[in-house]
Every structure is written in structure tokens, then in C-alpha cells.
Design an enzyme around this catalytic site. Structure first.
Site: not given
Ligand SMILES: Cc1cc2nc3c(=O)[nH]c(=O)nc-3n(C[C@H](O)[C@H](O)[C@H](O)COP(=O)(O)OP(=O)(O)OC[C@H]3O[C@@H](n4cnc5c(N)ncnc54)[C@H](O)[C@@H]3O)c2cc1C
Length: 390
Positions: A130-131, A373, A133, A248
Site C-alpha cells: 500500500q503506497g 493514529s 504514506s 479495514e
């Protein structure tokens, strides 16, 4: 909330258990077994295992049968996840492909994409990264700066991604790329699927404090991908990303509970070995963590009931992420406090190998960061679930 599984789901559990007991190597349950393998070896063994599972019909439990899945219920998927933990099966090598990409392709992929992507994913023949960040875009994903410029039928991609799980072992990457020059924030981004085995892509491992390199940096230097490899509409990648991230949530809370509960018992055993189990502060810590884990179990069954009833959890998924990640981190902070000065040792006087436990304690630091986060999850909960002002 329903705390039971249906008879058909329990029948599936029996079938899966009997296949697992005949097929899972006993060594895998030995504490620290996976640490005896190199990263590459462990990756290969786990990949072969996933292929064997798929061949036996234990893959894509909830995927529609037209894609080769079992067409099972969310309850069956929860049972599957739970039984894998109980059997000491390793975690999947392809979490991003299986959890995020496959359902997104099923929902909005072209026929050609469905044909090319889903079958190989079921057997884990193609490992996906998964690109999202970048060094300047994590929580603030819309600040990304990787660029894709149209050249005939292709996009030419330049830029950098970071914290890419499986960067070194990945075959393909779904990446957020700014494809319309001059656009800002959420506009003009496309989700491009890019081959990582080409001269324009370099993946460098990043060493973690545990010694492992499960993630790395990915550099695009005139990397190419056909425009037909865009998932969703060109320039509408934000919408694709939001859909992808919505996959998710689901039934995984039950397996997390099962795994964390086993780890809790291991930590209690360490406390007993060190004679710390009579310390009132330690007892208080252990009671608190156990309560958090029981809340996690009940919340997971609540989520599962909602999913079974076809309810979209929407932003409530942020609360689930927050709950399991903070409970898990608390568990391992308690472990650190129980160990005290023994934290620097690999082994206890009774021979207990502490290295696998230390590895979990280190890993626990990351769970309140990846997947959004805790601070960001709290903000989403406050604004989108509770309707508090910004
Ligand atoms: C183990 C691991 C695996 C990962 N795997 C992948 C992967 O496969 N692919 C991928 O694309 N990424 C991956 N990531 C990256 C992960 O998604 C990001 O680390 C995460 O989104 C946070 O972004 P950041 O690191 O840039 O931190 P920042 O966004 O810079 O945040 C730093 C701190 O500021 C806080 N903060 C930021 N914005 C706000 C705000 N608006 N309000 C309140 N607080 C805020 C954050 O909560 C955090 O505490 C992985 C990360 C880890 C640790």
C-alpha cells in the site's frame, strides 16, 4: 448483540479444525519458532502455507463464489480468524491485498482488473503493498507529492513512499499519485497499481528496533504503469482510497481478542515466575488489562452482529481501532513493568525464552500509529460520531 455462532458456522469450525490439525506443522506453536528463520525464509514458508490453504478451500472465506471464495458469512470469517490464532498459524503475508485491495476491486474494478487481480490474490501469488504514506504525508494524506504524468497509454511516476509494509517482498503496489498538475489536497489524485519489479522502482528496507524489516521505503524514478491500471476513475483516487480504507473494519476483533488473551496468559505466567503476581500494583494492572480485553471481546461481538445485520459501521470503525490498539499497547506496557530489571534479559531463571515476548512488546508501540493514529481516531470519533464542533 448475539454472542453465539449459528450451527452452520460451528460446523465450519469443526471442518477447519480438523484440516488444521492434519496440516499445520507442530513446530509453529513453539515459542520463538519464527525468529529462527530469516525474513526471506519466513516469507517463503508463509506464502507456501497460504497457497496450500487456498488449495484446500480455506481462503477467501467471505468472498463471493464467483471469485473462487466460499461465499461465507461474517461469522465464518470471524471463526476462521480465531481458529488460525488458536492453531498458531502465522499472520498472512498479504494483508493489504486481501483486506483492502480485493474488496475494492470487486466493488469498482474493471472486468479486466477483476480477472487479473482477484484469483492470484486468493492464492497469494502476487503480494501487494500500500503506497499511501510519504515523508511529508501520513495522517495528512492529501499532502502527498508523488506525481504521475501521462505519456501515451501510460503514466510515468516519480516520488517516494515510506513505511511501506512488505516493501522488499512486494510484487505490486497500489499507490496514491497526483496525476493532475496544479491540483491541491483531495483533487487530482489517482490510485495507480504499479509493478514493483521494474527498473524505475527501488525498495529499501527500514530496520525496526526488533531487528526485523517488515516495512521500507519505495522510490519511483520514471516508473511506468498503463493508465488502465488506475483503480476507480482517473483523478478520483480520493474516493477510491476512502472506499478501500472502509474495508479495514469487520470481524477481525474476535481473532485479536483470542491472540491478546493468549498473550495475557503468557504475561501472567512471567509474573508468577518472577514472584510478582502477589504485588498489589501488578495485580491491579493485570485486572485492568483483563477488563479491557473482555470489553474488546464484547465490542467485537457487537460489531460482528452489526455487520451480520448488514449495517455499515461508518466512522464508528475508528472507535474499534482505538479500543483494540490501546488495549494491546496497555497489555505490553504492563509486561514491561512486570519485568522491571529483567527487561534486558533474553531468558528467565526458569528457562522461559523472553525474546518472542520482547518482540511483541516492541511491536505494540506501532499499533497506535499505523492504520490512523490514536489522536486522529479520537478526532474522527469526536467530530463524526459524537457530532462535537471542530
Ligand atoms: C508498522 C507500520 C506499518 C505501516 N505500513 C504502511 C503501509 O503499508 N503503507 C502506508 O502507506 N503507510 C504505512 N504506515 C504509515 C502509517 O499509516 C503512518 O505512520 C500514519 O498514518 C501516521 O502518519 P505519520 O507517520 O506521517 O505521522 P504524522 O501524521 O506526522 O503524525 C505525527 C503525530 O502527530 C499526530 N497528528 C497528526 N495530525 C494530527 C491531527 N490533525 N490532530 C491531532 N494529532 C495529529 C499524530 O497522531 C502523531 O501522533 C505504516 C506505519 C507503521 C508504524
Amino acid at each position: 448483540m448475539d454472542l453465539t455462532f449459528t450451527p452452520a458456522e460451528e460446523e465450519f469450525r469443526t471442518e477447519l479444525r480438523s484440516w488444521l490439525s492434519a496440516n499445520i506443522p507442530q513446530d509453529w506453536a513453539r515459542p520463538g519458532y519464527w525468529d529462527t528463520l530469516s525474513d526471506d525464509e519466513s516469507f517463503r514458508v508463509r506464502r507456501d502455507w497460504e497457497r496450500d490453504k487456498a488449495d484446500a478451500g480455506f481462503a477467501g472465506i467471505q468472498w463471493p463464489t464467483e471469485y473462487g471464495g466460499r461465499g461465507g458469512t461474517p461469522g465464518m470469517k470471524a471463526i476462521y480468524d480465531q481458529e488460525m490464532v488458536l492453531a498458531h498459524a502465522p499472520r498472512t503475508v498479504n494483508p493489504l491485498g486481501l483486506t483492502f485491495l480485493a474488496p475494492t476491486v470487486m466493488a469498482i474494478g474493471t472486468d479486466a482488473q477483476k480477472k487479473a487481480i482477484i484469483g492470484p490474490l486468493l492464492r497469494n501469488e502476487v503480494v501487494w503493498c500500500q503506497g499511501f504514506s510519504e515523508p511529508g504525508a501520513g495522517s495528512d494524506l492529501a499532502a502527498l507529492s508523488t506525481k504521475g504524468v501521462r505519456d501515451g497509454d501510460d503514466f510515468v511516476v516519480n516520488g517516494q513512499k515510506v513505511w511501506t509494509t512488505n516493501a522488499v517482498h512486494g510484487d505490486r503496489i497500489f499507490a496514491m499519485v497526483r496525476t493532475e498538475p496544479g491540483t491541491e489536497r483531495h483533487r487530482g489524485i489517482s490510485m495507480l497499481m504499479i509493478d514493483m519489479n521494474q527498473p524505475g522502482v527501488t525498495a529499501r528496507p527500514l530496520k525496526q528496533m526488533s531487528g526485523a524489516s517488515e516495512f521500507g521505503e519505495v522510490f519511483f524514478d520514471d516508473a511506468r504503469t498503463p493508465a488502465t491500471e488506475c483503480l476507480g476513475e482517473i483523478g478520483d483516487g480520493w474516493r477510491t482510497a476512502m472506499l478501500l480504507l472502509s474495508f479495514e473494519r469487520g470481524a477481525s476483533g474476535i481473532s485479536q481478542y483470542t491472540e491478546f488473551r493468549r498473550q495475557y496468559d503468557e504475561i501472567v505466567a512471567v509474573a508468577r515466575t518472577l514472584g510478582r503476581d502477589t504485588d498489589p500494583v501488578v495485580r491491579n494492572d493485570l485486572a485492568r488489562v483483563l477488563t479491557e480485553l473482555e470489553c474488546l471481546r464484547l465490542h467485537s461481538m457487537h460489531v460482528l452482529t452489526q455487520v451480520e445485520q448488514g449495517r455499515d459501521l461508518g466512522f464508528e470503525a475508528s472507535m474499534t481501532k482505538l479500543q483494540w490498539s490501546e488495549a494491546f499497547q496497555d497489555l505490553w506496557e504492563v509486561y514491561d513493568r512486570i519485568l522491571g530489571e529483567h527487561a534486558t534479559l533474553d531468558e528467565l531463571p526458569d528457562g522461559t525464552d523472553l525474546r518472542p515476548l520482547h518482540a511483541q512488546a516492541m511491536w505494540s508501540r506501532s499499533v497506535t500509529i499505523w492504520g490512523g493514529s490514536s489522536q486522529v481516531q479520537r478526532t474522527i470519533t469526536a467530530e463524526r460520531v459524537l457530532g462535537l464542533p471542530r
